[in-house]
Design a protein around this motif. Structure first.
Motif, PDB file in Angstrom:
ATOM      1  N   GLU A 151       0.835  -1.206   0.000  1.00 47.33           N
ATOM      2  CA  GLU A 151       0.000   0.000   0.000  1.00 47.33           C
ATOM      3  C   GLU A 151       0.870   1.257   0.000  1.00 47.33           C
ATOM      4  OE1 GLU A 151      -3.065   0.098  -0.524  1.00 47.33           O
ATOM      5  OE2 GLU A 151      -4.211  -1.426   0.545  1.00 47.33           O
ATOM      6  N   MET A 152       1.951   1.226   0.777  1.00 51.70           N
ATOM      7  CA  MET A 152       2.835   2.389   0.846  1.00 51.70           C
ATOM      8  C   MET A 152       3.576   2.616  -0.475  1.00 51.70           C
ATOM      9  SD  MET A 152       2.533   4.034   3.633  1.00 51.70           S
ATOM     10  CE  MET A 152       0.780   3.622   3.497  1.00 51.70           C
ATOM     11  N   GLU A 153       3.817   1.536  -1.190  1.00 51.16           N
ATOM     12  CA  GLU A 153       4.459   1.674  -2.502  1.00 51.16           C
ATOM     13  C   GLU A 153       3.551   2.463  -3.447  1.00 51.16           C
ATOM     14  OE1 GLU A 153       6.307  -1.146  -6.079  1.00 51.16           O
ATOM     15  OE2 GLU A 153       5.727  -2.032  -4.148  1.00 51.16           O
ATOM     16  N   GLN A 154       2.257   2.157  -3.405  1.00 53.47           N
ATOM     17  CA  GLN A 154       1.308   2.900  -4.238  1.00 53.47           C
ATOM     18  C   GLN A 154       1.178   4.337  -3.747  1.00 53.47           C
ATOM     19  OE1 GLN A 154      -0.200   1.844  -7.118  1.00 53.47           O
ATOM     20  NE2 GLN A 154      -0.715   4.022  -7.235  1.00 53.47           N
ATOM     21  N   PHE A 155       1.211   4.517  -2.432  1.00 50.00           N
ATOM     22  CA  PHE A 155       1.159   5.860  -1.844  1.00 50.00           C
ATOM     23  C   PHE A 155       2.307   6.711  -2.392  1.00 50.00           C
ATOM     24  CE2 PHE A 155       2.113   9.120   1.231  1.00 50.00           C
ATOM     25  CZ  PHE A 155       0.906   9.485   1.807  1.00 50.00           C
ATOM     26  N   THR A 156       3.499   6.128  -2.415  1.00 46.82           N
ATOM     27  CA  THR A 156       4.683   6.848  -2.891  1.00 46.82           C
ATOM     28  C   THR A 156       4.583   7.173  -4.380  1.00 46.82           C
ATOM     29  OG1 THR A 156       6.045   5.749  -1.216  1.00 46.82           O
ATOM     30  CG2 THR A 156       7.200   6.752  -3.073  1.00 46.82           C
ATOM     31  N   LYS A 157       4.081   6.221  -5.164  1.00 44.58           N
ATOM     32  CA  LYS A 157       3.914   6.466  -6.604  1.00 44.58           C
ATOM     33  C   LYS A 157       2.942   7.622  -6.842  1.00 44.58           C
ATOM     34  CE  LYS A 157       4.892   1.757  -8.247  1.00 44.58           C
ATOM     35  NZ  LYS A 157       4.322   0.541  -8.886  1.00 44.58           N
ATOM     36  N   ILE A 184      -4.727  14.539 -12.005  1.00 44.80           N
ATOM     37  CA  ILE A 184      -3.617  13.794 -11.396  1.00 44.80           C
ATOM     38  C   ILE A 184      -3.513  14.083  -9.897  1.00 44.80           C
ATOM     39  CG2 ILE A 184      -1.124  13.384 -11.401  1.00 44.80           C
ATOM     40  CD1 ILE A 184      -1.096  14.155 -14.370  1.00 44.80           C
ATOM     41  N   ALA A 185      -3.210  15.320  -9.563  1.00 38.03           N
ATOM     42  CA  ALA A 185      -2.878  15.651  -8.171  1.00 38.03           C
ATOM     43  C   ALA A 185      -4.017  15.362  -7.194  1.00 38.03           C
ATOM     44  CB  ALA A 185      -2.453  17.114  -8.076  1.00 38.03           C
ATOM     45  N   ILE A 186      -5.172  15.967  -7.431  1.00 42.12           N
ATOM     46  CA  ILE A 186      -6.288  15.787  -6.490  1.00 42.12           C
ATOM     47  C   ILE A 186      -6.733  14.326  -6.408  1.00 42.12           C
ATOM     48  CG2 ILE A 186      -8.737  16.315  -6.121  1.00 42.12           C
ATOM     49  CD1 ILE A 186      -8.134  19.208  -6.834  1.00 42.12           C
ATOM     50  N   PRO A 187      -6.924  13.634  -7.548  1.00 40.33           N
ATOM     51  CA  PRO A 187      -7.299  12.208  -7.447  1.00 40.33           C
ATOM     52  C   PRO A 187      -6.248  11.353  -6.731  1.00 40.33           C
ATOM     53  CG  PRO A 187      -7.752  13.036  -9.653  1.00 40.33           C
ATOM     54  CD  PRO A 187      -6.960  14.100  -8.954  1.00 40.33           C
ATOM     55  N   LYS A 188      -4.959  11.667  -6.968  1.00 43.68           N
ATOM     56  CA  LYS A 188      -3.897  10.875  -6.336  1.00 43.68           C
ATOM     57  C   LYS A 188      -3.914  11.040  -4.820  1.00 43.68           C
ATOM     58  CE  LYS A 188      -1.966   9.150 -10.064  1.00 43.68           C
ATOM     59  NZ  LYS A 188      -2.056   7.694 -10.368  1.00 43.68           N
ATOM     60  N   TRP A 189      -4.143  12.261  -4.346  1.00 42.62           N
ATOM     61  CA  TRP A 189      -4.132  12.468  -2.897  1.00 42.62           C
ATOM     62  C   TRP A 189      -5.409  11.973  -2.238  1.00 42.62           C
ATOM     63  CZ3 TRP A 189       0.012  12.557  -0.327  1.00 42.62           C
ATOM     64  CH2 TRP A 189       1.184  13.028  -0.926  1.00 42.62           C
ATOM     65  N   LYS A 190      -6.504  11.992  -2.978  1.00 49.47           N
ATOM     66  CA  LYS A 190      -7.718  11.357  -2.451  1.00 49.47           C
ATOM     67  C   LYS A 190      -7.501   9.849  -2.322  1.00 49.47           C
ATOM     68  CE  LYS A 190     -11.228  14.682  -3.950  1.00 49.47           C
ATOM     69  NZ  LYS A 190     -12.414  14.910  -4.820  1.00 49.47           N
ATOM     70  N   GLU A 191      -6.822   9.284  -3.312  1.00 52.72           N
ATOM     71  CA  GLU A 191      -6.514   7.853  -3.249  1.00 52.72           C
ATOM     72  C   GLU A 191      -5.571   7.554  -2.087  1.00 52.72           C
ATOM     73  OE1 GLU A 191      -4.481   4.256  -5.918  1.00 52.72           O
ATOM     74  OE2 GLU A 191      -4.790   6.244  -6.814  1.00 52.72           O
ATOM     75  N   ASN A 192      -4.606   8.443  -1.860  1.00 51.90           N
ATOM     76  CA  ASN A 192      -3.667   8.228  -0.751  1.00 51.90           C
ATOM     77  C   ASN A 192      -4.372   8.254   0.606  1.00 51.90           C
ATOM     78  OD1 ASN A 192      -1.461   7.803  -2.326  1.00 51.90           O
ATOM     79  ND2 ASN A 192      -0.502   9.794  -1.975  1.00 51.90           N
ATOM     80  N   ILE A 196      -4.368   5.110   3.328  1.00 49.50           N
ATOM     81  CA  ILE A 196      -4.085   5.168   4.767  1.00 49.50           C
ATOM     82  C   ILE A 196      -5.241   4.570   5.560  1.00 49.50           C
ATOM     83  CG2 ILE A 196      -3.641   6.676   6.736  1.00 49.50           C
ATOM     84  CD1 ILE A 196      -1.326   6.382   4.758  1.00 49.50           C
ATOM     85  N   ASN A 197      -6.451   4.895   5.165  1.00 51.03           N
ATOM     86  CA  ASN A 197      -7.618   4.342   5.867  1.00 51.03           C
ATOM     87  C   ASN A 197      -7.677   2.823   5.732  1.00 51.03           C
ATOM     88  OD1 ASN A 197      -8.537   6.841   6.793  1.00 51.03           O
ATOM     89  ND2 ASN A 197      -9.722   7.229   4.933  1.00 51.03           N
ATOM     90  N   ARG A 198      -7.278   2.316   4.568  1.00 43.35           N
ATOM     91  CA  ARG A 198      -7.262   0.856   4.383  1.00 43.35           C
ATOM     92  C   ARG A 198      -6.206   0.203   5.270  1.00 43.35           C
ATOM     93  NH1 ARG A 198      -7.767   1.731  -1.233  1.00 43.35           N
ATOM     94  NH2 ARG A 198      -5.562   1.232  -1.562  1.00 43.35           N
ATOM     95  N   THR A 199      -5.028   0.806   5.311  1.00 41.62           N
ATOM     96  CA  THR A 199      -3.956   0.198   6.111  1.00 41.62           C
ATOM     97  C   THR A 199      -4.283   0.246   7.599  1.00 41.62           C
ATOM     98  OG1 THR A 199      -2.715   2.293   6.171  1.00 41.62           O
ATOM     99  CG2 THR A 199      -2.153   0.731   4.419  1.00 41.62           C
TER     100      THR A 199
END
Length: 260
Positions: A151-157, A184-192, A196-199
């Motif tokens: 999960e953190m690998e995807q967070f970093t990407k 890109i930016a807003i969707p990526k940070w929403k996904e991040n 975190i909530n999943r982890t």
């Protein structure tokens, strides 16, 4: 409570001070063992067994709670405070349940085991506790870390993909920048934030990762806020959002520093 009498003349017991010493070195487990041995010598094995079980439970509670307390708080607590507290409590308990008998035993110059023997038992207890701590660390299932790391690998990407925006800030047209923010930016940070909530829902997630997630969640929300401010700044073509952007970026820097 044990009533003092002369039946302890031929018995060798552990003194209250020795039990306190063993407790300070090896925790409640050591104290429980010595109290049990005293009861055993007095032919009160059941009381000894109960005392030992209580000491095991107390040990689990004390050392288990240390995993829950954040490191930032633990770092502020002097190393000797916690042992001193539980040793003091144990000393009072021993005084309550065996104090009169042990005092009577001492006043009659009846034999006690040496403090060195009690200290040795304390050291053995300490070794057992250290072994349990190490075992608990290594027994945490690898899949917990594997899942978290994935999960953190995807967070970093996602983070890297979004931060490219800063390289384009002074080189690209506003339309391109808005496209990067929206797609890109807003969707990526929403996904991040979702990551975190999943982890956080991972079973048996170590406490240090729980604490790290709190910081990462704060970081992700600040990044999301920053990109929304950038969007408003570009759309409205005004510097009115600069103060808020500076505040958010300063908070981001603080969170990043806390992660290292």
């Amino acid at each position: 409570m044990i009533e003092p009498n002369n039946s302890t003349k031929d018995l060798k017991l552990y003194s209250q001070k020795s039990i306190g010493l063993a407790s300070f070195i090896g925790g409640p487990l050591a104290a429980g063992y010595l109290i049990k041995e005293n009861y055993k010598a007095l032919n009160q094995a059941e009381k000894g067994k109960t005392a030992f079980i209580i000491s095991i439970i107390a040990t689990l509670i004390i050392f288990g709670s240390l995993y829950v307390i954040p490191e930032s708080i633990m770092d502020k607590i002097p190393n000797m405070i916690i042992p001193a507290i539980y040793t003091g409590i144990i000393y009072l308990i021993v005084d309550k349940i065996q104090g009169k008998l042990l005092n009577n035993h001492d006043e009659n110059n009846y034999p006690f085991y040496s403090s060195w023997r009690a200290a040795g038992i304390g050291v053995i207890s300490l070794i057992i506790l250290i072994a349990i701590v190490f075992a608990s660390i290594f027994l945490i299932p690898d899949e917990v870390y594997d899942t978290y790391d994935a999960e953190m690998e995807q967070f970093t990407k996602n983070e890297e993909a979004s931060l490219v925006f800063y390289d384009h800030l002074n080189t690209e047209e506003n339309e391109t920048l808005l496209n990067e923010i929206d797609n890109i930016a807003i969707p990526k940070w929403k996904e991040n934030i979702e990551i975190i909530n999943r982890t956080n829902s991972i079973e048996d997630l170590p406490s240090e990762l729980v604490e790290q997630n709190k910081k990462l969640l704060r970081y992700a929300k600040l990044r999301l806020e920053a990109f929304k401010l950038f969007k408003n700044l570009i759309i409205h073509e005004t510097d009115n959002y600069n103060i808020e952007l500076n505040r958010v970026h300063n908070e981001i820097d603080v969170v990043i520093q806390s992660l290292y």
